[in-house]
Scaffold this active site. Structure first.
Site, mmCIF file in Angstrom:
data_model
loop_
_atom_site.group_PDB
_atom_site.id
_atom_site.type_symbol
_atom_site.label_atom_id
_atom_site.label_comp_id
_atom_site.label_asym_id
_atom_site.label_seq_id
_atom_site.Cartn_x
_atom_site.Cartn_y
_atom_site.Cartn_z
ATOM 1 N N CYS A 1 0.922 -1.193 -0.098
ATOM 2 C CA CYS A 1 -0.156 -0.042 -0.144
ATOM 3 C C CYS A 1 0.953 1.274 0.024
ATOM 4 C CB CYS A 1 -1.016 0.013 1.039
ATOM 5 S SG CYS A 1 -2.153 1.250 1.006
ATOM 6 N N HIS B 1 -4.103 -4.952 0.178
ATOM 7 C CA HIS B 1 -3.630 -5.548 1.390
ATOM 8 C C HIS B 1 -3.524 -6.942 1.409
ATOM 9 C CE1 HIS B 1 -3.124 -1.441 3.392
ATOM 10 N NE2 HIS B 1 -4.125 -1.035 2.724
ATOM 11 N N GLU C 1 -2.493 -8.888 3.627
ATOM 12 C CA GLU C 1 -2.766 -9.081 5.107
ATOM 13 C C GLU C 1 -4.319 -9.120 5.411
ATOM 14 O OE1 GLU C 1 -1.614 -6.418 4.033
ATOM 15 O OE2 GLU C 1 -2.171 -4.726 5.383
#
Lengths: 202, 247
Positions: free
Chosen positions: A81, A165, A167
Site C-alpha cells: 500500500c 493489502h 494481510e
C-alpha cells in the site's frame, strides 16, 4: 526459517501483517532498526495513511537508506500500500513527496470512481481478488499487475510492491504472502545459503 | 469500481456479542471473535463491530476485543460506538482495526473528522450517519441534530471522512427493505463510498441497496447465523449480483 523484518515507522498498524505471516509459520520481527532491516532475509514495508508523514517516519529512523541498500544488494523486499507508493520516485500527495526510487514512476491521486477506492477487486494476471483501500495509485513502467486499470503490483530487481493489502485479503492474501516467502527461499538457495534449504522436520 | 460488499454488523458490549431492543435487556449471544471468524469463512467482505454500550469502563474491553479479532480474522473490520477523539481512534487502529466509525462526536465537532483523516488517512475514517425523514439524528437515534442528511454527508466528506455508513432509522429493524431513496440521494451527492444500513429482510432488498450503494450492512437479517450469509450470497448471485470469490 526465513528471517522477516517488518518496518515499524509510525505509519499505521503492523499487527495485521505480522499476524498474517505468523499464520504461514513465520515469526516476523517488528523493528525500527536499520541494521535489522538491512540484515533480514525479507524486509516488509507496510503502512497506511499519508505519504508525507510516512516518509518522514522512514527518514527519521534511517530506514529509507536501509531499504535502498537492501534492494541494491538484491535482497528481497516487499512494499504494501503506502509501501508501494513510497517506493516510486515521487508522490503528488501532501504537495509532493520524494520517494525511495526503488521503482521508476510516481504516485498520483485516483481520478476515477469513488475515492478512497475501497473494496475487493480482481488483479490481472492471475485473477485473484484482493482488498484495496487507497486514494493514490502508482503509475510505473515497472507495473506487473493491474486492477481495473490501476497498478496493483510493480516489481523491479528484488523489490515487489503491491497496492492491495494481502494481510487483509483472506485466503487470496495468504497465497500471495506464501509466494513472497517462496521467492525468498529461492533467493537464499541461489545465494548459496544452505541453511535456507528445507530440512526434514522443520 | 471494486465489487459490492456484504458487511455483517456485530453489536458488542463488554467483549461479547449482544442482542437487545433499544439498549434494554441486552442478551449475550456469543463470542465476537468466533462469530466474526464464522462470518469471514462464510464469505463476508468486511465486518463491523459496534460497541452498543460505549462507556468509558467498556473501552479497555473494546481494545482487547479488537486485538483478539485482528489475531484471528484476515478480512478488514471497522469498529464504532463511542469513539470520541483521536486518541480513542488511534488505540483501536493500533490494536488492529482497519477503520473507525464516528457518529455523535463528529456532529458535535466536525473538525474531529479532519484530525482523524490527517492522522489515520481518510480510508480509515467512516462517518456513521443515522437518518430519519432526511434529518440527522445522534445518540443512537435519540436526539435530532439540526442538520440535513445530504448536507451533512457532503460536509463530512469535505472534512476528511472516507466512507459513509448511512443507517435509516425508519427502516432499521423493519426488514421491509433499505431506505433506497435517502441512500441514493446521499450516494449521488458524494464521491466517497456509501454503505447502506437498516431494513434488510431478503436478498431482493440487499440487491436493491447494492444498486445504489457500494456496500450493504447486514444485521438482523443474519440472526447471528453465518449459514444465512452463505445462502444470501447464493441468492444474490442468482439475482446477478457479482460478489467476490472468497475461496
Amino acid at each position: 526459517m526465513i528471517d522477516v523484518a517488518v518496518c515499524e515507522y509510525g505509519a499505521g498498524n503492523v499487527r495485521s501483517v505480522t499476524v498474517a505471516l505468523r499464520r504461514l509459520g513465520v515469526a516476523p520481527m517488528v523493528t525500527e532498526s536499520r541494521d535489522a532491516v538491512l540484515a533480514a532475509d525479507l524486509a516488509i514495508l507496510p503502512g497506511v495513511g499519508a505519504a508525507g508523514s510516512a516518509m518522514r517516519g522512514l527518514r527519521n529512523r534511517g530506514l529509507d537508506q536501509a531499504l535502498i541498500e537492501r534492494v541494491e544488494a538484491g535482497r528481497p523486499t516487499l512494499g504494501i500500500c503506502i509501501g508501494l507508493q513510497l517506493a516510486v520516485e515521487r508522490s503528488e500527495e501532501d504537495e509532493g513527496v520524494v520517494g525511495l526510487g526503488l521503482l521508476p514512476g510516481r504516485a498520483v491521486l485516483i481520478r476515477e470512481g469513488r475515492v478512497p477506492r475501497i473494496g475487493w477487486a480482481p488483479v490481472e494476471p492471475g485473477g485473484e481478488t484482493y482488498y484495496f483501500a487507497h486514494s493514490y495509485a502508482v503509475e510505473s513502467p515497472a507495473a506487473v499487475g493491474y486492477s481495473e486499470g490501476i497498478v496493483a503490483e510493480a516489481a523491479q530487481g528484488s523489490f515487489v510492491g503491491v497496492q492491495f493489502h494481502p494481510e487483509k485479503s483472506g485466503n487470496a492474501g495468504s497465497r500471495f504472502l506464501q509466494r513472497q516467502l517462496d521467492r525468498v527461499a529461492v533467493w537464499q538457495a541461489a545465494a548459496g545459503d544452505v541453511s535456507a534449504l528445507p530440512t526434514s522436520g522443520s | 469500481m471494486p465489487l459490492p460488499r456484504l458487511i455483517p454488523c456485530l453489536d458488542v458490549a463488554a467483549g461479547r456479542v449482544v442482542k437487545g431492543i433499544k439498549f434494554e435487556a441486552l442478551r449475550d449471544v456469543g463470542d465476537p471473535v468466533e462469530l466474526g471468524a464464522a462470518y469471514s469463512d462464510a464469505g463476508a467482505d468486511e465486518l463491523v463491530f459496534l460497541d452498543v454500550k460505549a462507556t468509558v469502563e467498556n473501552r479497555d474491553s473494546l481494545v482487547d476485543l479488537v486485538e483478539r479479532v485482528a489475531e484471528r480474522i484476515a478480512i478488514p473490520f471497522t469498529v464504532g460506538g463511542g469513539v470520541r477523539g483521536v486518541d480513542d481512534a488511534e488505540k483501536l487502529l493500533l490494536a488492529g482495526a482497519d477503520k473507525v466509525s464516528v457518529n455523535s462526536a463528529a456532529v458535535a465537532d466536525p473538525r474531529l473528522l479532519t484530525r482523524l483523516a490527517e492522522l489515520l488517512g481518510s480510508q480509515a475514517v467512516v462517518i456513521a450517519i443515522d437518518t430519519k425523514g432526511g434529518q440527522v439524528f445522534t445518540h443512537a437515534g435519540g436526539r435530532q441534530a439540526s442538520r440535513e442528511t445530504v448536507q451533512w454527508a457532503i460536509e463530512a466528506q469535505e472534512r476528511g471522512a472516507g466512507e459513509i455508513l448511512l443507517t435509516s432509522i425508519d427502516a432499521d429493524g423493519t426488514r421491509d427493505g433499505y431506505d433506497v431513496e435517502i441512500t441514493s440521494r446521499v450516494a449521488e451527492a458524494v464521491s466517497i463510498p456509501v454503505i447502506a444500513s437498516g431494513g434488510a429482510g431478503n436478498e431482493l432488498h440487499v440487491a436493491e441497496a447494492l444498486g445504489v450503494a457500494q456496500a450493504a450492512l447486514l444485521a438482523s437479517i443474519l440472526h447471528e447465523n453465518p449459514d444465512r450469509l452463505r445462502t444470501l450470497r447464493d441468492e444474490l448471485c442468482a439475482q446477478g449480483v457479482e460478489l467476490r470469490d472468497a475461496a
